[in-house]
Design a protein around this motif. Sequence first.
Motif, PDB file in Angstrom:
ATOM      1  N   LEU A   1     122.091 170.936  25.122  1.00 31.47           N
ATOM      2  CA  LEU A   1     122.085 170.672  26.553  1.00 31.47           C
ATOM      3  C   LEU A   1     123.535 170.489  26.984  1.00 31.47           C
ATOM      4  N   LEU A   2     124.009 171.322  27.919  1.00 30.15           N
ATOM      5  CA  LEU A   2     125.417 171.313  28.303  1.00 30.15           C
ATOM      6  C   LEU A   2     125.564 171.422  29.820  1.00 30.15           C
ATOM      7  N   CYS A   3     126.776 171.177  30.267  1.00 31.05           N
ATOM      8  CA  CYS A   3     127.109 171.436  31.660  1.00 31.05           C
ATOM      9  C   CYS A   3     127.062 172.940  31.928  1.00 31.05           C
ATOM     10  N   THR A   4     126.854 173.295  33.169  1.00 26.38           N
ATOM     11  CA  THR A   4     126.795 174.708  33.533  1.00 26.38           C
ATOM     12  C   THR A   4     128.188 175.326  33.501  1.00 26.38           C
ATOM     13  N   PRO A   5     128.292 176.646  33.324  1.00 24.92           N
ATOM     14  CA  PRO A   5     129.601 177.307  33.397  1.00 24.92           C
ATOM     15  C   PRO A   5     130.325 177.010  34.704  1.00 24.92           C
ATOM     16  N   GLU A   6     129.589 176.948  35.825  1.00 24.38           N
ATOM     17  CA  GLU A   6     130.215 176.698  37.120  1.00 24.38           C
ATOM     18  C   GLU A   6     130.870 175.317  37.166  1.00 24.38           C
ATOM     19  N   TYR A   7     130.175 174.327  36.623  1.00 27.00           N
ATOM     20  CA  TYR A   7     130.753 172.977  36.612  1.00 27.00           C
ATOM     21  C   TYR A   7     131.980 172.916  35.701  1.00 27.00           C
ATOM     22  N   LEU A   8     131.874 173.472  34.510  1.00 28.83           N
ATOM     23  CA  LEU A   8     132.994 173.459  33.574  1.00 28.83           C
ATOM     24  C   LEU A   8     134.204 174.162  34.172  1.00 28.83           C
ATOM     25  N   HIS A   9     133.967 175.251  34.852  1.00 24.90           N
ATOM     26  CA  HIS A   9     135.057 176.002  35.483  1.00 24.90           C
ATOM     27  C   HIS A   9     135.711 175.177  36.589  1.00 24.90           C
ATOM     28  N   ALA A  10     134.903 174.529  37.418  1.00 23.46           N
ATOM     29  CA  ALA A  10     135.442 173.738  38.525  1.00 23.46           C
ATOM     30  C   ALA A  10     136.271 172.563  38.032  1.00 23.46           C
ATOM     31  N   LYS A  11     135.969 172.047  36.851  1.00 20.00           N
ATOM     32  CA  LYS A  11     136.690 170.894  36.298  1.00 20.00           C
ATOM     33  C   LYS A  11     137.846 171.317  35.381  1.00 20.00           C
ATOM     34  N   HIS A  12     138.143 172.602  35.350  1.00 25.98           N
ATOM     35  CA  HIS A  12     139.252 173.124  34.527  1.00 25.98           C
ATOM     36  C   HIS A  12     139.086 172.734  33.066  1.00 25.98           C
ATOM     37  N   ALA A  13     137.841 172.670  32.596  1.00 23.94           N
ATOM     38  CA  ALA A  13     137.610 172.329  31.193  1.00 23.94           C
ATOM     39  C   ALA A  13     138.302 173.356  30.303  1.00 23.94           C
ATOM     40  N   PHE A  14     139.199 172.907  29.455  1.00 19.84           N
ATOM     41  CA  PHE A  14     139.969 173.748  28.539  1.00 19.84           C
ATOM     42  C   PHE A  14     140.916 174.691  29.276  1.00 19.84           C
TER      43      PHE A  14
END
Length: 874
Positions: free
Chosen positions: A480-493
């Motif tokens: 269970l993970l965050c969505t790609p859209e959320y990860l992208h918006a938070k500049h993850a990595f």
Amino acid sequence: MKNLISILCMGLSMLSMGLYGKNGVSGDLRWVGTRPSTDCPVSLGIPFLKGELEADGRVVLKDGGGSGIPSDCWPLAYWPDGSIKWLGVAAVIPGEAEGIRFETAGKKHKTENRSGVKVRVDEAGSFFRVSTGKVEAYIPKRGSCLLDSLRCEGRTVGGQAALLCSTQDHPSAGGEAVLHFTDYRGQVERVTVERAGDVRALVRIEGRYANDATGRKWLPFTVRFYFYAGSEQIKMVHSFVFDGDMDRDFIRSLGIRFEVPMREEVYNRHVAFATADGGVWAEPVQPLNGRRILTLDGDKGWQGRQMRGERIPAYEKFDAKNRHLLDHWAVWNGFRLSQTTADAFSIRKRTHADRPWIGTFSGTRAPGYVFAGDVSGGLGVALKDFWQSYPTALQVDNATARNAHLTVWMWSPDAEPMDLRHYDDVAHDLEASYEDVQEGMSTPHGVARTHTLTLVPSVAYGGKETVARTAAMLAEDAPLLCTPEYLHAKHAFGVWSLPDRSNPKRARVEDRLEDYLDYYVKAVDQHRWYGFWNYGDFMHTYDSVRHTWRYDVGGYAWDNTELASNMWLWYSFLRTGRADLWRMAVAMSRHTTECDVYHLGPFAGLGSRHNVSHWGCGAKEARISQAAWNRFYYYLTTDERSGDLMTEVRDAEQKLYDIDPMRLALPREKYPCTAPARLRVGPDWLAYVGNWMTEWERTGNTTYRDNIIAGMKSIAALPHGIFTGPGVLGFDPATGVLSYEGDPDLQRTEHLITIMGGFQVMNELMEMIDLPEWNRTWLTFAREYKEKARTITHNPFPVTRLTAYAAAKTGNRELAAEAWDELGHVWHNDKPFTVRRVEVPEVPAPVDENPVVCTNDAATWSLAAIYMQEVIPE
């Protein structure tokens, strides 16, 4: 006005993605793969922008109906201002729950736990007791057992659990060789409660395998047990480090043995193995089957009931004639499923340890789940990546005794002994075979391997359908993970793009990204990149004449992270959420950060460059072991083993006192300096920077931040910045300062600086450290790299993402056009991606090939395209 409109549009966009909620930040969570149909324990990481979540902040989980789901929260990483960068979350998601999401909340806010079930850890004098409300585990602090007993709903269903290993001192008998065998058992030396919350408890066990007769202790191991409130599942992660002699220590078997109490008559005891494609092989210890049919009061349907797992009446209930049948039907004491290759397993059974095995069934790929027990309780165990990590086996012995033995073999005793020697006793030359073998350095001493198991205690044998359902769920292991859209918006990595096909040019790029990924997904299976020490890695270069990857040609064989193939898979997963990419990325992380890296010994903290043997190359470098490879799996899942590996390399630069990465290519005698050590800006210094950044954000230890800043300032002060010198600079590991004492006019462009993970690390780091002189130096390097590579060093290797960075920072459209032109033409990706089918007998089995594809090109081009789609979209 334009800026105001942009801000308003951005806010509306983020609201539509669920990034802001009434209580702050919120977001949807999604299963990667098949949503579990039963309650599922999860641990995941959630990223935040700088300042969004205070250091003591937390999140609450909710289902689609707004009901809260109890959870634990803890910080994984911090921004420099002390706010949370990554937050760890653990919960048990109800099987019927849909639409899972999270919302930020204050420190004191907790979701009401209506069941009242919490995980508890109690310490007694000699053991820890962990209770989840469903199971209780007793963990000794010392001795030869990992578990002393395991209870499910008040009933003991597991006894002692122990680690087993056996070795022989030659690879095989023959000639003058006389084999000598030695058995070892894991000895617990330290037990700690690593984390204990309301929902999840984590117990860490450390020790070594030991033989009491010889007194030898070796193979240091770490075992972690994960317990979740209200869940019967127990996750177990076993890691060991090989610290033996590759010429003397040949492992014959390596396993984990669990005792399973048996209370019922032998005909009420059951053994079951999950098989390929949802199948199940299951039999009672004494099948009710023979020349005559068992009857009771005229009822002849007992065998059918027995096979369904129903209780058969006590022996005394049957008359003398039927007791005679029970007395004389065969009773089976041992059962084994052995996966000897990625494509073949066999199931056999025997009546006694000194009697032969009887073959019963053979198949292709077993998912790795076994159950042993009776109608009053038992134990199921799953080994993740079972067939992919062959040779493996699942075995049940002593099924007729009071305590059966269930053994999960990570290295099957049916296989040849583990031989870790280099594939040849001579070197084949760097020029001839791309093979940089150096005396005394082709050693496995210090490499590691990690396995994940899940224990499933139960109060009864549930039958074949239960076995099949449990095996499928555990083999899927959908996170269970965050969505790609959320990860992208938070500049993850750092900086990367979401897929975008909004115009033909962007669509062509996305098509080519998919072409590469789909090709490698298929290549893994067609070329069988599987096995205990191999699973997860890719091959480096293809041989279009032999129609196979160059598995036996020096540095063209296993890739060992060469041009950031790990990052290619991870960023591809982040942007797409594809389950097949998740599995490949996790497998590659597990492999490359364990098997390609030294965890103890003279090379501890370094890794081995690509080769036929994963540890065969004499180049031992920080870029293979760097923390950058582990950050994805760690932050997305909170995996503590990955955390260990990142901690291991935080001070890897200290190895520079002993091992100069350029000792052969640019010897100190020819390029002298007074600094204590030497390195290249990339990939060496940038690998250390990633290590320091990770340690700093995880712990807040500013010593590692200061190391980074000292390096940035000293590089910026050099006569030509990053271009200064012959490619190697002086370095002081005590201060982090880089220096140069040679010809001030000498310049070089080293293309490896950014294509081995350094570019992505720097993108993320520059959100944490804003140093003007470094920003100018990095931009100058990016803007001038291409021209200087052509005119000064005559090595115009296309590092397209540098040109793209310069274009994005300066707004220069001509540079942007150059970058896109280079991505298409120089990399030959302006031509169709052609795959041809090669049929037998030209090959052993039909294979799909693109003869010009190599992993270096696929990873480098893809990472550039993913970045460029974000910063300079066409």
